[in-house]
Design a protein around this motif. Sequence first.
Motif, PDB file in Angstrom:
ATOM      1  N   ALA A   1       0.829  -1.204   0.000  1.00 42.02           N
ATOM      2  CA  ALA A   1       0.000   0.000   0.000  1.00 42.02           C
ATOM      3  C   ALA A   1       0.864   1.256   0.000  1.00 42.02           C
ATOM      4  N   ALA A   2       1.974   1.208   0.750  1.00 41.66           N
ATOM      5  CA  ALA A   2       2.873   2.366   0.784  1.00 41.66           C
ATOM      6  C   ALA A   2       3.509   2.597  -0.580  1.00 41.66           C
TER       7      ALA A   2
ATOM      8  N   THR B   1      -6.383  -0.503  -6.262  1.00 40.04           N
ATOM      9  CA  THR B   1      -6.126  -1.790  -5.611  1.00 40.04           C
ATOM     10  C   THR B   1      -6.917  -2.895  -6.300  1.00 40.04           C
TER      11      THR B   1
ATOM     12  N   ALA C   1       1.821   6.432  -7.024  1.00 37.55           N
ATOM     13  CA  ALA C   1       0.723   7.239  -7.538  1.00 37.55           C
ATOM     14  C   ALA C   1       1.037   8.726  -7.424  1.00 37.55           C
ATOM     15  N   ALA C   2       1.618   9.107  -6.286  1.00 36.05           N
ATOM     16  CA  ALA C   2       1.975  10.517  -6.106  1.00 36.05           C
ATOM     17  C   ALA C   2       3.093  10.926  -7.053  1.00 36.05           C
TER      18      ALA C   2
ATOM     19  N   ARG D   1      -3.852   7.808 -10.268  1.00 33.69           N
ATOM     20  CA  ARG D   1      -4.712   7.358  -9.182  1.00 33.69           C
ATOM     21  C   ARG D   1      -4.274   5.976  -8.691  1.00 33.69           C
ATOM     22  N   PRO D   2      -4.115   5.753  -7.383  1.00 30.91           N
ATOM     23  CA  PRO D   2      -3.785   4.411  -6.885  1.00 30.91           C
ATOM     24  C   PRO D   2      -5.015   3.492  -6.993  1.00 30.91           C
TER      25      PRO D   2
ATOM     26  N   GLN E   1       0.880   4.156  -2.942  1.00 25.67           N
ATOM     27  CA  GLN E   1       0.649   5.577  -2.685  1.00 25.67           C
ATOM     28  C   GLN E   1       1.824   6.424  -3.171  1.00 25.67           C
TER      29      GLN E   1
END
Length: 571
Positions: A47-48, A63, A54-55, A60-61, A51
């Motif tokens: 998840a990290a 899942t 994506a940044a 857009r992230p 993110q």
Amino acid sequence: MDNVYTHVFSPARKALNPESLREMQEQSGSTLQAIERIAEEFGDDAAAYLQAAAAYFKMRPVTMVMMRQLKPDFELLSFIEAGKRMCIAFIEPAGELLLVTADPLDVRTRTWINARLRSRAEQPVSWGIATAGDVRSYLAVIEKTVKAMDSVGIADTVNAIDRSALSISIEDISSTESAIVRLVNSTIYDALRAGASDIHLETQPQGLNIKYRLDGVLSMIKRLDGCDLANQVLSRIKVISELDIAERRIPQDGRFKVLAEGREIDLRVSIMPNLFGEDAVLRVLDRYHLSGELQTLSLETLGFAEPAKEFVRRLSQLPYGLLLVTGPTGSGKTTTIYAAITEINTGLDKIVTIEDPVEYQLSGVLQIPVNEKKGLTFARGLRSILRHDPDKIMVGEIRDPETAQIAVQAALTGHQVFTTVHANNVFDVIGRFTNMGVDSYSFVSALNGILAQRLVRINCPMCVTGDNPDKELMLRSGLGTSPLALSSFNFKHGVGCAHCRGSGFKGRRAIAETLSLNDTLRDLMVERAAISKIKHAARQNGLKTLREAAVALVAAGMTTLEEINRVTPVE
């Protein structure tokens, strides 16, 4: 993406380092491998990584959970291209197009997709990023539902027919150059995915109709225009079945195998001439379909009412005698016998079967396929089985007097014999054996019991709702219209949904009519008494008919009057 190499990577800050990207790309040789190695730097914290990526790439992230809630657009980006390019197109609820990629550094893919987007200039487009693992997992899941046929294009010209072994998968179908081969292979692929028991290819004046038999009922799948196309499809079926492609005036029978999901599946082929060309029916015989379930397959899993289950279970545990199961083709006779054999297969008895063909493989059972071309018929095979020291024998079907005589003699000489015969009900079986010339006394002495069965479609649990049948239907169904008589009925029907393909039914359940013999019935059968007398005696012995079993399902809200009228006659 123009300023990719302007930041510094620090695992503590969970930011991407363009220098590390460039270094890993040089070491890996591809942008995707570089991205995956960067993701590994985040360890188990996917998840990290998502993110941070994506940044960094201003996307857009996305899942796995989010992807499964969206509808894929395989018209823009086909299933095969999605796997190759690690990019999936989705249509969001508002109609916006979302392109999810696992490799944001793949400039070629973005250029290729942008070119395809020119035809959708008015549709809003956004980009998202997902982990490579999530993209691969999503494609693996969605392959179970994607239709190969939808991506098949039929060209006006047809290449040479592929004579190699038939391998069925999305990749193999898409990589085949011949349009006709793709059509045939995708038709079979989709049928296996849908759980069809038969594939019907019907030549009509306008072209070809493709139908699947699902839950015992034919469903129209696709119509294709062009008589030439129909002839080419039938020729392809003949080639892979090793039949005469030049012969179009007489019926032909053949078979072939396909390899799907790592297992071999047999297809039995029947070619029949008609006014406009030829029809083909492909019967799917997946011997491994129940291989996992057969370890736990029992009479409990078939849906029989409790009295029918106990009847089969009690008779299958007897040390000798004849148990007959009757019904039309596709009514589940073989599966019922398999369930009975599975329950009694403790490894202490020698169990031998002779079948045409062997439909499913049973662990610990000697199964012999009939081969009439080589002279191995039911009768000859049954004689040989008796010299093989068997305890329990299954004869796939009694078709001729010789097989009937041997089966009865085997049951009389200390063997337990399971077999099937085609008849409408338990009483018609008696006439069948009499017409085959089997001695009545020997037949009655060997016979333990008869079970007649049918398969009834069950209301779809996802769309079932209350029903109020009209008076005409209830009269036609033999129920009458008395409120008192119908007070115990819980009428229901399925309205149709995606889960049941709009049919309102999902799955089938077995219903049964059982005849257990007592001395009175044996005497009547030996005397060749009228069927009416035998029926009366059977009623007194507790006989419940197929129709009564079907009406009980309607009363319980499990099926409809229309369905039981299709399967059983009104008494």
